[in-house]
Design an enzyme around this catalytic site. Structure first.
Site, mmCIF file in Angstrom:
data_model
loop_
_atom_site.group_PDB
_atom_site.id
_atom_site.type_symbol
_atom_site.label_atom_id
_atom_site.label_comp_id
_atom_site.label_asym_id
_atom_site.label_seq_id
_atom_site.Cartn_x
_atom_site.Cartn_y
_atom_site.Cartn_z
ATOM 1 N N ASP A 132 3.054 2.711 -5.512
ATOM 2 C CA ASP A 132 2.464 1.773 -4.544
ATOM 3 C C ASP A 132 2.738 2.150 -3.088
ATOM 4 O OD1 ASP A 132 1.000 0.156 -6.230
ATOM 5 O OD2 ASP A 132 2.756 -1.018 -6.788
ATOM 6 N N ASP A 190 -4.180 -0.673 -10.918
ATOM 7 C CA ASP A 190 -3.902 -0.927 -9.503
ATOM 8 C C ASP A 190 -3.858 0.361 -8.676
ATOM 9 O OD1 ASP A 190 -2.687 -2.420 -11.579
ATOM 10 O OD2 ASP A 190 -1.547 -3.621 -10.173
HETATM 11 N N1 GLY Z 1 0.047 -4.388 -8.286
HETATM 12 C C1 GLY Z 1 0.633 -5.474 -8.984
HETATM 13 C C2 GLY Z 1 -0.218 -6.668 -8.993
HETATM 14 O O1 GLY Z 1 -1.408 -6.620 -8.745
HETATM 15 O O2 GLY Z 1 0.330 -7.726 -9.275
#
Ligand code: GLY
Length: 377
Positions: free
Chosen positions: A96, A157
């Site tokens: 992330d 994600d």
């Molecule tokens: N990237 C984690 C979520 O969308 O909760």
């Protein structure tokens, strides 16, 4: 193709000006910190290594770009300095880095030319590239400190982290980063996207051979379900991948996943936490999935030459944003956040129907797009 401010109805102008006011007053209240969820009206504060740590900085940059208020930029700079710590510590860093460093260091560099910010962005991109599993052609999502035994896991994600690689390739005039982004996105097309244009949250691969093992439910209802925020990440992520590469397969995926999302929305335009949820759990909504999808649809609409088709995504983005404005926005001083009723993870009962910082981020990002601005990434 994008329509701008002269066409905007009053509710957009009101949502825009009230959101900017909220960011200004929140800056005075929380300053350089890392809010995630808003509980009893007040944002909590996470560690700088948490995946959401870029969104408050992103809101500050969005508002700074509109108002040129120096206090906003100063706070965003202080956030960025703190974000250098997990990047240097390395061990807890994960995929992330896109969510974390695009709306902070990279946008700082793009708006101000700050050379240190550029360096931070390139280090973050190198971390992301270093997570690529050559056998499986995917970017590993989490570290074991986030989720043990996740060596072979890729999650939907991650499409939203790929713009960091596209940016680094252009910045360095070196296609390596882009090659990794494209390889990962192609794997998502092959291994995540189902015939009905839904996606699971997690796909588990054998990290040695790269073979797919199974889908996993993650924050959704189950391996075969359709977690609302996961669909949102897929729509927006494929739209950006299409914008950056011109590959028609990504555009097709973004359009069709959006088609599923839009045709399964409840009347108020904010999805249940998972599109396949049982009726008894339909009290659980996810406003963040709505906001992210709206901003993604605006991006998607800009890529389409056919005016009727572009208008379809623009009008649907507007309808979702109006649904959020009418029923989920709170511009009062009573709570720090703008949007109510986001859901982090219903399966583990973590932060259900609460305001979440990335809901606010994508809501404001969509509003500034309607005012004629670009998103931050
Ligand atoms: N990237 C984690 C979520 O969308 O909760």
């Amino acid at each position: 193709m994008a329509k701008t401010t002269q066409h905007n109805p009053d509710w957009i102008n009101h949502a825009y000006s009230e959101s900017l006011k909220k960011i200004h007053s929140l800056n005075k209240k929380i300053g350089a910190s890392f809010p995630h969820v808003c509980l009893d009206g007040h944002y909590n504060c996470e560690d700088a290594s948490f995946w959401t740590s870029g969104f408050w900085g992103g809101l500050l940059w969005l508002a700074y770009r509109e108002t040129k208020e120096e206090a906003l930029r100063e706070t965003a700079e202080r956030i960025e300095q703190q974000l250098n710590v997990p990047l240097q510590q390395f061990y807890n860093i994960h995929h992330d880095v896109g969510f974390m460093y695009l709306p902070t260091a990279v946008i700082n560099y793009r708006l101000t030319g700050n050379a240190e910010s550029r360096r931070t962005g390139l280090i973050a991109a190198s971390h992301l590239a270093g997570r690529f599993n050559l056998s499986g052609q995917f970017i590993r999502a989490w570290t074991d400190s986030v989720d043990p035994n996740s060596t072979g896991w890729a999650i939907i994600d991650c499409l939203m982290n790929l713009p960091l690689l596209f940016w680094a390739s252009k910045e360095e005039k070196d296609p390596r980063f882009k090659h990794i982004a494209v390889a990962h996105a192609d794997t998502v097309l092959r291994q995540f996207v189902r015939e009905d244009w839904t996606v699971p949250h997690i796909v588990s691969f054998d990290p040695e051979t790269g073979g797919k093992i199974e889908n996993l439910g993650g924050q959704g209802l189950g391996p075969d379900s359709s977690w609302a925020r996961g669909q949102a990440w897929a729509i927006y992520g494929f739209a950006i991948a299409a914008r950056e590469t011109g590959k028609p397969e990504y555009l097709t995926a973004a359009k069709n996943i959006a088609g599923y999302f839009l045709s399964h929305l409840p009347e108020d335009k904010v999805p249940y936490w998972d599109f396949r949820t049982a009726d008894k759990d339909k009290f659980v909504r996810d406003s963040t999935a709505a906001a992210c999808t709206a901003s993604g649809l605006l991006e998607l609409g800009k890529l389409l030459e056919d005016e009727t088709e572009a208008a379809f995504y623009y009008e649907n983005a507007l309808a979702i944003l109006q649904g959020l404005y009418d029923n989920y926005a709170d511009f009062s001083d009573g709570q720090d956040a703008i949007l109510t009723k986001g859901t982090v993870s219903y399966p583990v009962n973590r932060h259900v129907n609460v305001p979440i910082i990335y809901g606010d981020y994508y809501f404001v990002e969509a509003l500034v797009k309607l005012k004629g601005q670009q998103g931050l990434f």
